[in-house]
Design a protein around this motif. Structure first.
Motif, PDB file in Angstrom:
ATOM      1  N   PHE A  99       0.840  -1.196   0.000  1.00  0.00           N
ATOM      2  CA  PHE A  99       0.000   0.000   0.000  1.00  0.00           C
ATOM      3  C   PHE A  99       0.878   1.250   0.000  1.00  0.00           C
ATOM      4  CE2 PHE A  99      -2.422  -3.304   2.183  1.00  0.00           C
ATOM      5  CZ  PHE A  99      -3.690  -3.187   1.639  1.00  0.00           C
ATOM      6  N   LYS A 100       0.315   2.339  -0.515  1.00  0.00           N
ATOM      7  CA  LYS A 100       0.953   3.650  -0.401  1.00  0.00           C
ATOM      8  C   LYS A 100      -0.149   4.702  -0.338  1.00  0.00           C
ATOM      9  CE  LYS A 100       1.567   4.432  -5.379  1.00  0.00           C
ATOM     10  NZ  LYS A 100       2.552   4.737  -6.437  1.00  0.00           N
ATOM     11  N   TYR A 101       0.207   5.891   0.123  1.00  0.00           N
ATOM     12  CA  TYR A 101      -0.789   6.949   0.186  1.00  0.00           C
ATOM     13  C   TYR A 101      -1.246   7.323  -1.220  1.00  0.00           C
ATOM     14  CZ  TYR A 101      -0.238   7.974   5.159  1.00  0.00           C
ATOM     15  OH  TYR A 101      -0.258   7.902   6.526  1.00  0.00           O
ATOM     16  N   GLN A 102      -2.556   7.569  -1.352  1.00  0.00           N
ATOM     17  CA  GLN A 102      -3.099   7.976  -2.647  1.00  0.00           C
ATOM     18  C   GLN A 102      -2.484   9.307  -3.085  1.00  0.00           C
ATOM     19  OE1 GLN A 102      -7.272   9.007  -2.722  1.00  0.00           O
ATOM     20  NE2 GLN A 102      -7.568   8.022  -4.711  1.00  0.00           N
ATOM     21  N   ILE A 103      -2.379  10.239  -2.117  1.00  0.00           N
ATOM     22  CA  ILE A 103      -1.668  11.486  -2.363  1.00  0.00           C
ATOM     23  C   ILE A 103      -0.223  11.234  -1.963  1.00  0.00           C
ATOM     24  CG2 ILE A 103      -1.480  13.923  -1.732  1.00  0.00           C
ATOM     25  CD1 ILE A 103      -4.441  13.758  -0.885  1.00  0.00           C
ATOM     26  N   LYS A 104       0.697  11.458  -2.879  1.00  0.00           N
ATOM     27  CA  LYS A 104       2.087  11.089  -2.644  1.00  0.00           C
ATOM     28  C   LYS A 104       2.655  11.795  -1.411  1.00  0.00           C
ATOM     29  CE  LYS A 104       6.576  10.569  -4.846  1.00  0.00           C
ATOM     30  NZ  LYS A 104       7.401  10.786  -6.050  1.00  0.00           N
ATOM     31  N   LYS A 105       2.964  11.000  -0.386  1.00  0.00           N
ATOM     32  CA  LYS A 105       3.630  11.506   0.814  1.00  0.00           C
ATOM     33  C   LYS A 105       4.275  10.317   1.517  1.00  0.00           C
ATOM     34  CE  LYS A 105      -0.352  11.322   3.987  1.00  0.00           C
ATOM     35  NZ  LYS A 105      -1.125  12.075   5.004  1.00  0.00           N
ATOM     36  N   PRO A 106       5.285  10.559   2.347  1.00  0.00           N
ATOM     37  CA  PRO A 106       5.994   9.439   2.980  1.00  0.00           C
ATOM     38  C   PRO A 106       5.172   8.762   4.073  1.00  0.00           C
ATOM     39  CG  PRO A 106       6.860  11.526   3.768  1.00  0.00           C
ATOM     40  CD  PRO A 106       5.896  11.855   2.662  1.00  0.00           C
ATOM     41  N   PRO A 112       2.611   1.639  12.058  1.00  0.00           N
ATOM     42  CA  PRO A 112       2.815   0.194  12.103  1.00  0.00           C
ATOM     43  C   PRO A 112       4.122  -0.201  11.430  1.00  0.00           C
ATOM     44  CG  PRO A 112       0.531   0.667  11.604  1.00  0.00           C
ATOM     45  CD  PRO A 112       1.242   1.989  11.618  1.00  0.00           C
ATOM     46  N   ASP A 113       4.884  -1.072  12.088  1.00  0.00           N
ATOM     47  CA  ASP A 113       6.227  -1.416  11.609  1.00  0.00           C
ATOM     48  C   ASP A 113       6.318  -2.904  11.315  1.00  0.00           C
ATOM     49  OD1 ASP A 113       8.815  -0.857  10.876  1.00  0.00           O
ATOM     50  OD2 ASP A 113       9.264   0.253  12.712  1.00  0.00           O
ATOM     51  N   ALA A 114       7.428  -3.307  10.685  1.00  0.00           N
ATOM     52  CA  ALA A 114       7.628  -4.710  10.311  1.00  0.00           C
ATOM     53  C   ALA A 114       7.424  -5.618  11.519  1.00  0.00           C
ATOM     54  CB  ALA A 114       9.018  -4.899   9.725  1.00  0.00           C
ATOM     55  N   GLY A 115       6.583  -6.636  11.346  1.00  0.00           N
ATOM     56  CA  GLY A 115       6.280  -7.584  12.412  1.00  0.00           C
ATOM     57  C   GLY A 115       5.005  -7.296  13.167  1.00  0.00           C
ATOM     58  N   LYS A 138       8.549  -2.007   5.406  1.00  0.00           N
ATOM     59  CA  LYS A 138       8.108  -0.624   5.274  1.00  0.00           C
ATOM     60  C   LYS A 138       9.242   0.207   4.712  1.00  0.00           C
ATOM     61  CE  LYS A 138       7.519   2.059   8.944  1.00  0.00           C
ATOM     62  NZ  LYS A 138       6.958   2.661  10.181  1.00  0.00           N
ATOM     63  N   THR A 139       8.975   0.902   3.622  1.00  0.00           N
ATOM     64  CA  THR A 139       9.951   1.816   3.053  1.00  0.00           C
ATOM     65  C   THR A 139       9.446   3.241   3.285  1.00  0.00           C
ATOM     66  OG1 THR A 139       8.936   1.871   0.852  1.00  0.00           O
ATOM     67  CG2 THR A 139      10.519   0.104   1.289  1.00  0.00           C
ATOM     68  N   ASN A 140      10.109   4.200   2.669  1.00  0.00           N
ATOM     69  CA  ASN A 140       9.725   5.592   2.854  1.00  0.00           C
ATOM     70  C   ASN A 140       8.311   5.874   2.349  1.00  0.00           C
ATOM     71  OD1 ASN A 140      10.355   8.297   3.664  1.00  0.00           O
ATOM     72  ND2 ASN A 140      10.591   8.825   1.516  1.00  0.00           N
ATOM     73  N   GLU A 141       7.880   5.168   1.288  1.00  0.00           N
ATOM     74  CA  GLU A 141       6.590   5.466   0.672  1.00  0.00           C
ATOM     75  C   GLU A 141       5.633   4.281   0.602  1.00  0.00           C
ATOM     76  OE1 GLU A 141       7.176   7.258  -3.138  1.00  0.00           O
ATOM     77  OE2 GLU A 141       7.953   9.130  -2.305  1.00  0.00           O
ATOM     78  N   ILE A 142       6.122   3.068   0.855  1.00  0.00           N
ATOM     79  CA  ILE A 142       5.292   1.865   0.680  1.00  0.00           C
ATOM     80  C   ILE A 142       5.336   0.998   1.933  1.00  0.00           C
ATOM     81  CG2 ILE A 142       5.006  -0.275  -0.638  1.00  0.00           C
ATOM     82  CD1 ILE A 142       6.183   1.214  -3.052  1.00  0.00           C
ATOM     83  N   GLU A 302      14.951  -9.132   6.184  1.00  0.00           N
ATOM     84  CA  GLU A 302      14.815  -9.653   4.820  1.00  0.00           C
ATOM     85  C   GLU A 302      15.981 -10.554   4.425  1.00  0.00           C
ATOM     86  OE1 GLU A 302      13.888  -7.972   0.304  1.00  0.00           O
ATOM     87  OE2 GLU A 302      14.242  -6.569   1.949  1.00  0.00           O
ATOM     88  N   ASN A 303      17.217 -10.183   4.799  1.00  0.00           N
ATOM     89  CA  ASN A 303      18.383 -10.974   4.397  1.00  0.00           C
ATOM     90  C   ASN A 303      18.500 -12.299   5.156  1.00  0.00           C
ATOM     91  OD1 ASN A 303      19.042  -9.357   6.744  1.00  0.00           O
ATOM     92  ND2 ASN A 303      21.137 -10.049   6.511  1.00  0.00           N
ATOM     93  N   LEU A 304      17.602 -12.522   6.137  1.00  0.00           N
ATOM     94  CA  LEU A 304      17.646 -13.766   6.918  1.00  0.00           C
ATOM     95  C   LEU A 304      16.430 -14.654   6.684  1.00  0.00           C
ATOM     96  CD1 LEU A 304      18.847 -12.283  10.347  1.00  0.00           C
ATOM     97  CD2 LEU A 304      20.239 -13.542   8.691  1.00  0.00           C
ATOM     98  N   ARG A 305      15.528 -14.228   5.813  1.00  0.00           N
ATOM     99  CA  ARG A 305      14.264 -14.961   5.660  1.00  0.00           C
ATOM    100  C   ARG A 305      14.428 -16.346   5.051  1.00  0.00           C
ATOM    101  NH1 ARG A 305      10.815  -9.575   3.875  1.00  0.00           N
ATOM    102  NH2 ARG A 305      10.496  -8.830   6.002  1.00  0.00           N
TER     103      ARG A 305
END
Length: 671
Positions: A99-106, A112-115, A138-142, A302-305
């Protein structure tokens, strides 16, 4: 008759019988006394757990029933009006929704964070219209979430959705079950470990082993690390590795695990957080240890999955055969349904399809059991969080050794979950750093934040605990105050770090700011007042933030890289304020709690509190300051108001220490 009875009572035979009866009564009394002590302790813990769970439910209701969606988003518990960006699959076969914001923003830093377990619901819908997912990354925008099954039929990728952190009460059930099992265990290893924890019995050791008797697999271990390994291997029941910041605690645990594998033992390694589990896994993999990680891949780096159970099962050589058989079952089901609807299915054909379905299902079950057994048996080490250690996999295994990392950050009820399986346990941690997070102040005051690590550390003798003394992180001036205040001055800075500064880095210029390893900048008298963040209980200090940013910019001008520095504060509101003032995406800004276990070349610390009343909030827990001070390798820059801080002796000593080594500066001098 009476005379004969009296004679018997005073005779040797009678005396022996009386002693025997007396012994049985004493033994029964002792057992009852032990039982009463055990029952009292674990009943108390169970009640504290009830209080904590009730508080968590109350807070959950407060956030999700009494606050608007916008207020939930502001406080980091939700993300609103997200558009579906992509639908794809993980390497372990989980369906992923991005998911990402419909209006572009970070995506906000505090969200909510990974896990995290979240609910996914159409924007503006009723609370009942949702499904559960786990934040995958979670990245800056997604933001991406993982599903264990396909979403409901009403899910439409053209709609907008809200993600909200969901309550997870499963861990409370696991803790209650563990407490009950421990309290009622009549005998065996679990009962013995329980009685050690209550001070009823004492731990035992094997014959004395000397460091020279062991072929250490890591030749770089120092004297105290070797002694800790020897202690752990010599213990029959329990051992404690006390690891202050930067002393190589995980290095010691890896050596203990590798030595135990060499003896043919099966090891369970646990920690209270996924981050700590990942760190342990990363260190073991680096040394070539075949370790298997339990837990949802979304909660794992991610590098340990590819070391997770889900990934290993999905990529087993027989997994494709299982997929083909499941596809065949689905084809047979559809065929039977179509022909039944047309009335073209005879009794013989129906029985034939039913038999084929039964045989295929049985073959799938056999193959899955074979895959499962092969994956599990290949791993001499399984890694899981404390609550993840309740997995049924471990009921089939004899755990020769349990290694509990960061044991000083786990509540006692959660610590008993992995202990249910253990023959022997090594606790590792530092009770002078942050304690476990307890939501309920009532439960905290009554002892829920006192860990099993801390209790046992106070009960056992020196033969079963070892303090690691050489630290490999901090410049000596950064280390010394923490060493004096918390570790009786026992810490030693290794020669490789003793005098290192930012100026020693090849890409950094020489200047006073890069040659000084520690500075306390006093803001007293300048009116840098703290403020309460609207919509939350957290505090910020705008003027302090400006000072921090100015010093950061100066360090960057002198060549320090953004990824080499961290800005930290005890208060999340200050973290949010600093984040809004910084444009570097690779510069870390976090709370003290969030940065525990981490390190950077330079750490800039904003203490925030500045008020005439001398109120300090949770800065009164000086263990938080111990963590904050010991994250920096070459430069620690602390900003605070001495007039407020000096209300507590610890901070008064800290300011005096800064003055004694020439590290005290006033903001009046700097402006």
């Amino acid at each position: 008759m009476a005379k004969r009875q009296t004679a018997a009572w005073t005779s040797g035979a009678g005396l022996s019988a009386r002693r025997s009866n007396l012994f049985l009564r004493l033994l029964r009394f002792a057992r009852n006394d032990v039982s009463r002590n055990s029952e009292k302790h674990f009943t108390h813990l169970a009640k504290l757990l009830e209080i904590e769970e009730a508080e968590e439910i109350a807070q959950f209701k407060e956030f999700f029933l009494n606050k608007t969606p916008e207020e939930r988003e502001l406080t980091g518990f939700a993300l609103l009006r997200l558009a579906v960006h992509e639908i794809h699959y993980s390497g372990a076969g989980h369906m992923l929704l991005s998911f990402k914001y419909q209006i572009k923003k970070p995506i906000p830093l505090y969200s909510p964070d990974a896990g995290d377990l979240v609910t996914v619901a159409p924007t503006g819908s009723a609370l009942a219209d949702n499904f559960f997912a786990t934040v995958y990354e979670k990245t800056n925008e997604i933001i991406t979430v993982a599903l264990d099954r396909h979403p409901p039929d009403w899910f439409n990728e053209d709609e907008l959705y809200d993600l909200s952190i969901a309550g997870n009460r499963g861990s409370y059930r696991k803790m209650r079950e563990a407490l009950k099992a421990v309290a009622t265990q009549p005998h065996g290893r679990l009962a013995f470990l329980r009685d050690i924890s209550l001070g009823i019995k004492k731990p035992e050791s094997y014959d004395t082993v000397k460091p020279e008797d062991i072929a250490f697999l890591n030749s770089s271990l120092n004297q105290w690390q070797k002694e800790a390994v020897v202690m752990a291997l010599s213990s029959r029941d329990i051992a404690i590795v006390h690891g202050p910041p930067g002393t190589g605690k995980t290095t010691v645990l890896v050596e203990i695990i590798r030595q135990s594998i060499a003896k043919g033992e099966f090891i369970l390694a646990t920690a209270p957080s996924n981050t700590a589990c990942d760190h342990m896994l990363e260190c073991l993999v680096k040394e070539g240890v075949h370790a298997l990680r339990l837990g949802h891949p979304a909660r794992i780096m991610e590098n340990l999955r590819d070391h997770t159970l889900d990934f290993k099962l999905a990529h087993h050589r027989l997994a494709r055969t299982v997929d083909e058989l499941e596809a065949e079952m689905e084809r047979l089901e559809k065929q039977r349904g179509r022909r039944r609807d047309r009335g073209a299915l005879s009794r013989i054909e129906r029985e034939e399809i039913t038999d084929r379905l039964r045989d295929t299902k049985q073959e799938i079950r056999m193959l899955e059991n074979q895959i499962f057994a092969e994956v599990i048996e290949k791993a001499p080490v399984i890694i899981a969080t404390h609550t993840g250690a309740s997995d049924s996999i471990l009921r089939r295994k004899k755990v020769n050794l349990l290694v509990m990392d960061e044991a000083s950050q786990a509540t006692e009820p959660s610590s008993w979950i992995p202990l249910l399986h253990a023959e022997k346990v090594i606790f590792a941690g530092d009770h002078f750093q942050l304690p476990p997070t307890v939501i309920s102040k009532k439960a905290e005051d009554r002892g829920l934040n006192r860990t099993l690590f801390e209790r046992i550390h106070g009960l056992v003798g020196d033969s079963w605990k070892k303090l690691l003394r050489v630290q490999y992180r901090m410049n000596e001036k950064i280390m010394n105050f923490s060493s004096r205040e918390f570790y009786e001055g026992a810490l030693i800075a290794d020669e490789s770090v003793k005098h290192h500064t930012l100026a020693d880095l090849p890409h950094v210029k020489h200047a006073p700011e890069t040659e000084e390893s520690f500075i306390f900048l006093d803001t007293a008298g300048r009116g840098f007042e703290e403020a309460l963040e609207p919509g939350s209980e957290s505090r910020f200090n705008r003027e302090e933030a400006a000072v921090i940013v100015r010093h950061l910019n100066r360090l960057l001008e002198l060549g320090l890289k953004p990824q080499e520095v961290a800005l930290i504060s005890p208060y999340s509101a200050q973290v949010r304020l600093l984040s809004s003032m910084i444009e570097f995406s690779d510069l870390e800004i976090d709370s003290v709690d969030g940065f525990q276990g981490r390190e950077k070349e330079a750490v800039l610390l904003s203490l925030v509190r500045s008020n005439v009343e001398g109120e300090m909030g949770f800065l009164t827990d000086t263990r938080r300051m111990n963590v904050a001070m010991t994250r920096a390798r070459r430069k620690l820059f602390v900003v605070g108001d001495s007039a407020t801080l000096a209300c507590i002796p610890f901070y008064r000593d800290f300011i005096q220490y800064a003055e004694s080594i020439g590290a005290y500066r006033s903001v009046w001098e700097a402006t």
